[in-house]
Design an enzyme around this catalytic site. Structure first.
Site, PDB file in Angstrom:
ATOM      1  N   GLU A   1      13.032   3.509  -3.094  1.00  0.00           N
ATOM      2  CA  GLU A   1      14.106   2.876  -2.322  1.00  0.00           C
ATOM      3  C   GLU A   1      14.768   1.818  -3.215  1.00  0.00           C
ATOM      4  OE1 GLU A   1      12.759   0.859   1.155  1.00  0.00           O
ATOM      5  OE2 GLU A   1      14.774   0.576   1.940  1.00  0.00           O
TER       6      GLU A   1
ATOM      7  N   ARG B   1       0.073  -0.887  -2.918  1.00  0.00           N
ATOM      8  CA  ARG B   1      -0.456  -1.224  -1.600  1.00  0.00           C
ATOM      9  C   ARG B   1      -1.200  -0.065  -0.952  1.00  0.00           C
ATOM     10  NH1 ARG B   1       4.007  -3.935  -2.341  1.00  0.00           N
ATOM     11  NH2 ARG B   1       5.291  -2.292  -1.486  1.00  0.00           N
TER      12      ARG B   1
HETATM   13  P1  AMP Z   1       9.713   5.737  -0.974  1.00  0.00           P
HETATM   14  O1  AMP Z   1       9.338   6.456  -2.232  1.00  0.00           O
HETATM   15  O2  AMP Z   1      11.183   5.478  -0.880  1.00  0.00           O
HETATM   16  O3  AMP Z   1       9.149   6.414   0.257  1.00  0.00           O
HETATM   17  O4  AMP Z   1       9.082   4.279  -1.067  1.00  0.00           O
HETATM   18  C1  AMP Z   1       7.768   4.050  -0.680  1.00  0.00           C
HETATM   19  C2  AMP Z   1       7.069   3.090  -1.596  1.00  0.00           C
HETATM   20  O5  AMP Z   1       7.834   1.932  -1.856  1.00  0.00           O
HETATM   21  C3  AMP Z   1       5.770   2.622  -0.969  1.00  0.00           C
HETATM   22  O6  AMP Z   1       4.774   2.592  -1.974  1.00  0.00           O
HETATM   23  C4  AMP Z   1       6.081   1.253  -0.439  1.00  0.00           C
HETATM   24  O7  AMP Z   1       5.026   0.351  -0.692  1.00  0.00           O
HETATM   25  C5  AMP Z   1       7.347   0.802  -1.160  1.00  0.00           C
HETATM   26  N1  AMP Z   1       8.409   0.386  -0.242  1.00  0.00           N
HETATM   27  C6  AMP Z   1       9.626   0.989  -0.113  1.00  0.00           C
HETATM   28  N2  AMP Z   1      10.382   0.360   0.776  1.00  0.00           N
HETATM   29  C7  AMP Z   1       9.664  -0.677   1.239  1.00  0.00           C
HETATM   30  C8  AMP Z   1       9.904  -1.698   2.228  1.00  0.00           C
HETATM   31  N3  AMP Z   1      11.068  -1.777   2.887  1.00  0.00           N
HETATM   32  N4  AMP Z   1       8.919  -2.575   2.475  1.00  0.00           N
HETATM   33  C9  AMP Z   1       7.730  -2.494   1.822  1.00  0.00           C
HETATM   34  N5  AMP Z   1       7.456  -1.565   0.892  1.00  0.00           N
HETATM   35  C10 AMP Z   1       8.393  -0.658   0.598  1.00  0.00           C
END
Ligand code: AMP
Length: 176
Positions: A100, A63
């Site tokens: 996540e 995204r």
């Molecule tokens: P992080 O590495 O934990 O910061 O996760 C960020 C990545 O995971 C981004 O590329 C987001 O598109 C996706 N992502 C993580 N959590 C969510 C969420 N709750 N809603 C949408 N996208 C998420």
């Protein structure tokens, strides 16, 4: 720095238990199809980036690819993709990261960035910060400088900014 953008939060849709139980997924597709909201989001993110001289926007699959080429066009910068393992055709550098929800490897082309070039990393959402940190490591491996890391959305309660301390982090919309 946080900017107040009216209505954006009402337009973004919460999807419980996607893609896994316990994850509250932020669905940005209603914002993307709303022309004034999408334009406003891109314009404010571009304004922030204009405060720095940026040579390349590095966008993170998937995204992040929605916003990064538009921002690159607006800033007259180049667009460089950071992709999930196995998608880039030329020689790559790799960085592993924890999501996540899950674990993965990100890649960048070895010739993607000139040394000392000034880079902004762009993704749709900051959760734990692992993805953006992996992208920053890849940029730095090529000898380029991370001038800014920009997100549409920040899930503040996951404290991703801590993982990105030392970087200039911007998010347009925050969920506390
Ligand atoms: P992080 O590495 O934990 O910061 O996760 C960020 C990545 O995971 C981004 O590329 C987001 O598109 C996706 N992502 C993580 N959590 C969510 C969420 N709750 N809603 C949408 N996208 C998420």
């Amino acid at each position: 720095m946080a900017l107040k953008v009216p209505n954006m939060k009402e337009i973004i849709r919460d999807i419980p238990d996607f893609p896994k139980p316990g994850i509250l997924f932020k669905d940005i597709t209603p914002l993307l199809k709303d022309a004034p909201a999408f334009r406003r989001a891109v314009d404010v993110m571009a304004e922030e980036l204009r405060k720095k001289k940026i040579d390349f926007i590095v966008g993170i699959e998937s995204r992040g690819f929605i916003f990064s080429p538009v921002l690159a066009y607006k800033l007259n910068a180049g667009f460089v993709p950071v992709r999930k393992k196995g998608k880039l055709p030329f020689l790559t550098h790799q960085a592993a990261y924890a999501l996540e929800y899950g674990e993965a490897i990100l890649e960048i082309h070895r010739d993607a960035l000139a040394p000392n070039s000034r880079v902004a990393i762009v993704d749709d959402l900051l959760a734990t910060g692992g993805t953006a940190l992996a992208a920053a490591r890849l940029v730095e491996k090529l000898g380029a400088k991370v001038e800014k890391i920009s997100f549409l959305i920040e899930l503040v309660f996951l404290k991703g900014r801590r993982k990105l301390s030392g970087y200039d982090v911007f998010s347009l919309i925050q969920y506390e």
